[in-house]
Scaffold this active site. Structure first.
Site: not given
Ligand SMILES: Cc1cc2nc3c(=O)[nH]c(=O)nc-3n(C[C@H](O)[C@H](O)[C@H](O)COP(=O)(O)OP(=O)(O)OC[C@H]3O[C@@H](n4cnc5c(N)ncnc54)[C@H](O)[C@@H]3O)c2cc1C
Length: 395
Positions: A128-130, A245, A378
């Site tokens: 439970g992170y995101s 991880e 990124e």
């Molecule tokens: C298949 C899958 C399984 C997952 N499982 C889990 C899970 O079990 N538990 C959990 O907690 N999460 C999980 N996630 C979530 C995942 O960790 C997040 O989707 C990921 O960290 C990106 O966050 P976000 O989706 O909020 O995108 P955002 O952080 O909103 O990013 C949107 C875009 O902006 C870019 N961006 C953001 N900040 C910066 C920066 N500082 N510099 C340059 N570019 C930037 C990103 O690269 C991306 O392209 C999963 C995701 C997927 C796809």
């Protein structure tokens, strides 16, 4: 590093290979990507069987139910699982992320309480992170936990929670001090998913599966003894979990990728392009050779990661290099697969004409998430820029 195996590592490999040969169930469908309850229970039973035979938690300490083997043996184990296309261990987040974190940071009571059940798959874990407004910038998360006697009361929402719909437990990062700087007021805690106030809603992916979920917490009571590390000291621990991880995933992937490229080469000899086998098309040949080479580079970099872990005990920023490399390479490989298979590449397992039970259509769609999950490309580049190249932070 020395890439040769010692005699004991070699015999470890042989013993495990023989065990797998004798024990992988004959009804196992290795192309599988079905997310049904039946498959989940099948894989849970398989992990239990492996655990009872002493094949889970290879590098975990013996006192917590592991095998106490070396990191190299752990790598051999992962390679053999992939080589045999064995059913995967279902409790992957418990085994790869939470387990190593608890071994490093947990109290003795937490280790005794949780580690064995991770190994046996009696308790399945999710992460439970995101949250809807906290992904890459995890420290801006808003799920809050307020102390009430000997419990925290948790309110908020997590999202993209893989395995959330099956999980018994969740390792979560929550905000315990809203007035502190954003990285300082966080706490890492273990939440019972069966607690009153936890609601899970599966999300549908473009592959058709529901691997992940939204998870809602409404006045969920979490005992203070479920905090890992210190209250408001959760950031360091959550980062350690992410390092585990990124650091350990590569070993099985390189074998999976190798199997896939070999299969693609085979298919390219059988599928025609413009009246002759695709393997005779120079553009396709070059792309296949490029991917083949990159998989070899990936394998060697994996050895570098291992060398570092063997020396220091923790994965380093090489994990980020590997994460970018495999995720982007896999997308390129799946693109080449689509080029070779043409319209057949779009057929799913339901079609009688699907190649390899439709696994290529699934792999192509699933690979899009690879550059997002476990930290986007990124973000990995930012980590490498700062921690490997010593560039100033941009965030
Ligand atoms: C298949 C899958 C399984 C997952 N499982 C889990 C899970 O079990 N538990 C959990 O907690 N999460 C999980 N996630 C979530 C995942 O960790 C997040 O989707 C990921 O960290 C990106 O966050 P976000 O989706 O909020 O995108 P955002 O952080 O909103 O990013 C949107 C875009 O902006 C870019 N961006 C953001 N900040 C910066 C920066 N500082 N510099 C340059 N570019 C930037 C990103 O690269 C991306 O392209 C999963 C995701 C997927 C796809």
């Amino acid at each position: 590093m020395d890439l040769n195996l010692t005699p004991s590592e070699q015999s470890f490999r042989e013993e495990f290979r023989a065990w797998l040969k004798a024990n992988i169930p004959s009804d196992w469908d290795a192309s599988g990507f079905d997310d049904s309850e039946h498959r989940f229970e099948y894989l849970r039973a398989w992990q239990k069987k492996m655990y009872e035979a002493g094949w889970v938690g290879i590098s975990w300490p013996k006192e917590y139910g592991g095998r106490g083997a070396t990191l190299m043996e752990q790598t051999i184990f992962i390679e053999e699982m992939a080589r045999a296309a064995a059913p995967p261990l279902i409790n992957v987040l418990g085994l790869s992320l939470l387990g190593p974190t608890l071994i490093a940071y947990g109290t003795e009571e937490q280790k005794q309480r949780f580690l064995q059940n991770i190994l046996s798959a009696d308790e399945i874990w999710c992460q439970g992170y995101s949250e809807p407004n906290a992904g890459s910038d995890l420290a801006s998360l808003r799920t809050e936990a307020v102390l009430d006697g000997d419990h925290f009361i948790v309110n908020g929402q997590k999202t993209w929670t893989s395995f959330g719909h099956y999980a018994d437990w969740c390792f979560a990062v929550v905000r315990t001090d809203p007035d502190a700087a954003k990285h300082k007021g966080l706490t890492y805690m273990l939440i019972d998913m069966r607690s009153p106030g936890v609601k899970v809603r599966p999300l549908k992916q473009m592959t058709g599966e529901s691997e992940f979920n939204e998870v809602f917490f409404q006045n969920v009571r979490v005992p203070v003894e479920n905090v890992v590390g210190k209250v408001n000291g959760g950031w360091e621990i959550s980062i350690a979990t992410l390092m585990f991880e990124r650091g350990t995933l590569g070993a099985s992937l390189q074998i999976t990728f190798k199997r896939q490229i070999e299969r693609l080469i085979e298919l390219s000899r059988r599928i025609d392009h413009n009246g002759r086998p695709a393997s005779e098309d120079s553009a396709i040949r070059q792309k296949l050779a490029q991917i083949y080479t990159e998989i070899e580079i990936f394998r060697l970099n994996q050895m570098r990661t291992l060398t570092r872990m063997a020396r220091t005990g923790v994965p380093g920023p090489e994990g980020s290099i590997q994460k970018i490399f495999w995720s982007e390479m896999n997308q390129r490989m799946q693109q080449v697969a689509m080029e070779i298979l043409g319209p057949f590449g779009q057929l799913t397992r339901e079609s009688e004409y699907a190649v390899d039970h439709g696994q290529w259509a699934h792999a192509y769609l699933r690979s899009r998430g690879n550059t997002i999950e476990a930290g986007t490309s990124e973000i990995q580049r930012n980590i490498i820029g700062h921690f490997v190249l010593g560039l100033p932070k941009s965030y």
